[in-house]
Scaffold this active site. Sequence first.
Site, mmCIF file in Angstrom:
data_model
loop_
_atom_site.group_PDB
_atom_site.id
_atom_site.type_symbol
_atom_site.label_atom_id
_atom_site.label_comp_id
_atom_site.label_asym_id
_atom_site.label_seq_id
_atom_site.Cartn_x
_atom_site.Cartn_y
_atom_site.Cartn_z
ATOM 1 N N GLY A 1 17.152 39.720 131.580
ATOM 2 C CA GLY A 1 15.538 40.309 131.207
ATOM 3 C C GLY A 1 15.206 39.613 129.891
ATOM 4 O O GLY A 1 14.145 39.399 129.686
ATOM 5 N N ALA B 1 18.618 43.775 130.236
ATOM 6 C CA ALA B 1 18.771 45.287 130.322
ATOM 7 C C ALA B 1 19.632 46.137 129.191
ATOM 8 O O ALA B 1 20.861 45.489 129.073
ATOM 9 C CB ALA B 1 18.651 45.588 131.547
ATOM 10 N N GLU C 1 22.251 38.025 137.124
ATOM 11 C CA GLU C 1 22.143 39.263 137.792
ATOM 12 C C GLU C 1 23.044 39.099 139.341
ATOM 13 O O GLU C 1 23.357 39.981 139.668
ATOM 14 C CB GLU C 1 20.557 39.380 138.203
ATOM 15 C CG GLU C 1 19.921 40.070 137.335
ATOM 16 C CD GLU C 1 19.323 38.914 136.176
ATOM 17 O OE1 GLU C 1 18.503 39.269 135.201
ATOM 18 O OE2 GLU C 1 19.649 37.713 136.326
ATOM 19 N N GLU D 1 13.963 36.097 130.965
ATOM 20 C CA GLU D 1 12.596 36.635 131.793
ATOM 21 C C GLU D 1 11.453 36.839 130.756
ATOM 22 O O GLU D 1 10.383 36.605 131.020
ATOM 23 C CB GLU D 1 13.037 37.727 132.852
ATOM 24 C CG GLU D 1 13.820 37.313 134.065
ATOM 25 C CD GLU D 1 14.077 38.297 134.766
ATOM 26 O OE1 GLU D 1 13.574 38.267 136.168
ATOM 27 O OE2 GLU D 1 14.664 39.528 134.405
#
Length: 703
Positions: A102, A61, A125, A105
């Site tokens: 992310g 992010a 995270e 991911e």
Amino acid sequence: MAVTSTSRDGIAVITFDNPPVNGLGLDVRRGLAEALASANTDDAIQGIVITGGGRVFSGGADIKEFNTPRATQAPNLHDLIAAVEDSAKPVCIAINGTALGGGLELALGANYRVAHAEAEVGLPEVKIGILPGAGGTQRLPRAVGLEAALNMIVSGAPVAAGKLAGTALFDQVVEGDPVEAAVEVLRGKIVAGGPHPRMRDRKVEHDDAQGFLAWARMGVAAASKHFPAPLRCVDAVAASLKPFDEGMAIEREGFTVLVESPESRALRHAFFGERAAGKIDDIGADVRPRTIDRVGIVGAGTMGGGIAMNFLNAGIPVALVETTQEALDRGVATIGRNYGNSAKKGKLTAEQVAQRMALLTPSLDYAVLADADLVIEAVYEDYAVKQSVFGRIDAVARPGAILATNTSTLDVDRIAAFTSRPQDVLGLHFFSPANVMRLLEVVRGAQTAKDVMATAMAMAKRIRKTAVVSGVCDGFIGNRMIEQYSRQAGFLLDEGALPQQVDRAMEAFGFAMGPFRMGDLAGNDIGWAIRKRRYLERPDMVYARNADLLCEMGRYGQKTGKGWYDYVPGDRTPHPSAEVEAMIVAQSQAQGIERREIGDDEIVERLVYALVNEGARILEEGIAARASDIDMVYLSGYGFPVWRGGPMFHADQVGLYNVLAAMRRYARGHRGDAWEPAPLLLELAESGRAFNDPVARPRAVAA
């Protein structure tokens, strides 16, 4: 920032570039979604490669968008991963560098993945109190196996792609260009024909999944009692054994709960606070730091030796100066012994130890400082001593060299005046042990040049310190506040508490060590010397007498085998002292104070709110630029519990109205004059605001 697309004989290569870490901000997500859609409607395109620009695939992010509507605005990360996963044409991710959060991911949503062997991948995270929220807990176990995925997700630690070669995470791990390799992999898969695999369709295989998960839960629970995220991560990874959509629902539930938890709020505050601390409002990118290639240090004692190790570890040559051969030899031996202990623990090789020691030049001659770019004094806390040392440094240091004092309390401007170049002088307050503690207070003097400050902040990163800027005042940020904390601890002893109760209460709150154990470790005589100076300079500052009486009894702490506690030779375990208890009780009687039962809640509030109140004064005076800077000082250097976010953040969470009400209640008791509320605290409490509100931020750091 840009998303670009090129074609290589029927393969679209989409590259996104959002320096410095290719964060997946809204503009990047939109650009990728549009480029993906365009490739899917182009009849000349058979497959799609996605890669990151520069040396990073994606750090996840975009932190610039955290806590803003752009973070979740469509297409959000879930939308983008769904678009990749549902692409009509096969997608291969080329991981050219770090892929975290992310970023990983997103890669897991593709049909195929190729990575450079040295690229690091991970889901960090948990370090900010949440869990991977875009399918990471469901797809990673399908890619690398249940155990490896759980370890990666619960620890948050990145893993080199080369170590995961052979798992379903990567179709190839290469030493060369991952984009070229991805194009070739994709061509081969297209020739072989579909269907192209999706990670969500794989099953998690494990011989005894429930047994492993039960064992993991016990271990994680024992190691993370103040942090809910690791156990939630275990639950989410366990859900990967279920059908994919059921597992995703459990992941989403866990993420939603955690993101609102006080622990995650505190960890996110610390995450952003550390990054904010490195910024100085009036020093922009146009201010160029000076070069630091050689360092000189005056003083080979505990602090000087520890400071030297920071630079040696970074590969920077150090000249170490002392006044006697005995002191110099002792300092060098201590450095060597510290490195030897690291080698015994497997943290360094013998070759690395030799390399570091070879960078060290011990000397009794100040002339060795002549070619240093930075000279740091680490000598006794006395103005006369400082004046002598800085006079000698000033005489030999080259023009443009930075001169720094490691003083923990003294006036940096007064010290700068001992030189002919106050613009080149600043404070670099390292914390003991200096080779271990992360905190570095960078003290900006009235005449300190901007490029000197820029150099200090850049240098701090190089030696892996968390740098926080302070203006000039007695004690700077950390020690000025801890003095009020210690005063309250002393008053509590007068009123009825004992050292072990105070320490137990503060350690239960989460401090690494209570105030009296901390005093014994640091040396009670250090605080005694400061108080003696205070009695002359600040006669209005009243202290409990028990700390002075302790030192008059020769109880300086662990180094003398007795302090607030008794110690057994070779053992640092604190044992309550009958002698100290008798002294404390007698001191209460001498003052006519009737001792009473004091609850742990009162102990915690009085000590923490004493920190908060002084922190408010530091903010309103501009000694600290922002409340989060104060929190970083306490998280990095004073053992404040990280899950509480620091004293100022903790006060915000309690509510400043409630903090003020408690202070007014304590003002009616013994030494109530110590509870005069700071004007900023009053203002914020009465207006319903908080220290960490943007509107609460005062002017830039005072010089």
